[in-house]
Design an enzyme around this catalytic site. Structure first.
Site, PDB file in Angstrom:
ATOM      1  N   GLU A  28     109.768 -30.126  28.487  1.00 40.67           N
ATOM      2  CA  GLU A  28     109.967 -29.861  29.516  1.00 40.67           C
ATOM      3  C   GLU A  28     111.123 -28.680  29.782  1.00 40.67           C
ATOM      4  O   GLU A  28     111.263 -28.203  31.032  1.00 40.67           O
ATOM      5  CB  GLU A  28     110.332 -31.146  30.435  1.00 40.67           C
ATOM      6  CG  GLU A  28     109.433 -32.014  30.901  1.00 40.67           C
ATOM      7  CD  GLU A  28     109.671 -33.289  31.493  1.00 40.67           C
ATOM      8  OE1 GLU A  28     108.987 -34.034  31.959  1.00 40.67           O
ATOM      9  OE2 GLU A  28     110.833 -33.527  31.340  1.00 40.67           O
TER      10      GLU A  28
ATOM     11  N   ASP B  89      99.882 -36.691  36.049  1.00 37.01           N
ATOM     12  CA  ASP B  89      98.963 -37.820  36.084  1.00 37.01           C
ATOM     13  C   ASP B  89      98.875 -38.360  37.573  1.00 37.01           C
ATOM     14  O   ASP B  89      99.618 -37.887  38.251  1.00 37.01           O
ATOM     15  CB  ASP B  89      99.209 -38.864  35.099  1.00 37.01           C
ATOM     16  CG  ASP B  89     100.572 -39.344  35.239  1.00 37.01           C
ATOM     17  OD1 ASP B  89     100.769 -40.398  35.862  1.00 37.01           O
ATOM     18  OD2 ASP B  89     101.769 -38.988  34.656  1.00 37.01           O
TER      19      ASP B  89
END
EC number: 3.2.2.9
Length: 230
Positions: A12, A197
């Protein structure tokens, strides 16, 4: 202006770290902080580690040791609001702990003593994130982001979060802790994450597959914000 950027995992933060010039790396406890410039802007980039405690430790190190003027939390999240798809952007208007419960003493679900029920994001940073999302042509949703020390993969846990926090937009594992520390130190913050997700029974498989996409999307959002922060 010095801009603090927080991500939990290497995936990230690695794109932003790779763009940084005059970079210095600091390892302080469990936190890794990269200090330098990104596109001419003064940036301190924190890789905090996963979960609320790691996020709180790292954010405290960031605020105390490097004194950023604002904090942007970047990375991935599980989409909860209807219609969110992988790669969509969620922007926090507020954050809350979905796994805190002191309701026996009259507090709201998710509220800790001496804290607000939710941690409100800075309105100017939220508006800037929305502006950049629209400018980049992204699907975006603002709202409540809920955090806890569990990876949510559907079932009873997700149903309970929806019941406790009907406006919830997305779930993840650090944002509320980062917001909590920023609130304590009086530093403006916003959470800008990309959906990796759907927080359902396929979440684990989806997360592994789509994390690189989510990391890239959220990084592009942050770069857009950096260009306009003065």
């Amino acid at each position: 202006m010095k801009i603090g950027i927080v991500g939990a995992m290497a995936q990230e933060v690695e794109i932003l770290a790779g763009l940084m010039t005059d970079k210095t790396e600091h390892k302080i406890g469990s936190a890794v902080v990269f200090e330098g410039e990104v596109n001419g802007k003064s940036v301190v980039l924190l890789q905090s580690g996963i979960g609320k405690v790691a996020a709180a430790i790292g954010t405290t190190v960031l605020l105390q040791g490097f004194k950023p003027d604002v904090v942007i939390n970047t990375g991935s999240a599980g989409g909860v609001a209807q219609g969110l798809k992988v790669g969509d952007i969620v922007i926090s208007t507020e954050t809350a702990y979905h796994d805190a419960d002191v309701t026996a003493f009259g507090y709201a679900k998710g509220q800790l003593p001496a804290c607000p029920a939710t941690f409100k994001s800075d309105e100017k940073l939220t508006a800037l994130a929305e502006k950049i999302a629209q400018k980049q042509g992204r699907r975006v949703k603002q709202g409540l982001i809920c955090s806890g020390d569990s990876f949510i993969a559907g079932g009873e846990r997700l149903a309970q979060i929806k019941a406790d926090f009907p406006p919830v937009t997305a779930v993840e594992m650090e944002a509320a802790a980062i917001a909590h520390v920023c609130h304590a130190f009086g530093v403006p913050f916003v959470v800008v994450r990309a959906i990796s997700d759907a927080g359902d029974g396929e979440a684990g498989m989806s997360f592994e597959e789509f994390l690189p996409i989510a990391a890239k999307q959220s990084c592009e959002m942050v770069l857009g914000m950096l260009a306009e922060l003065e």
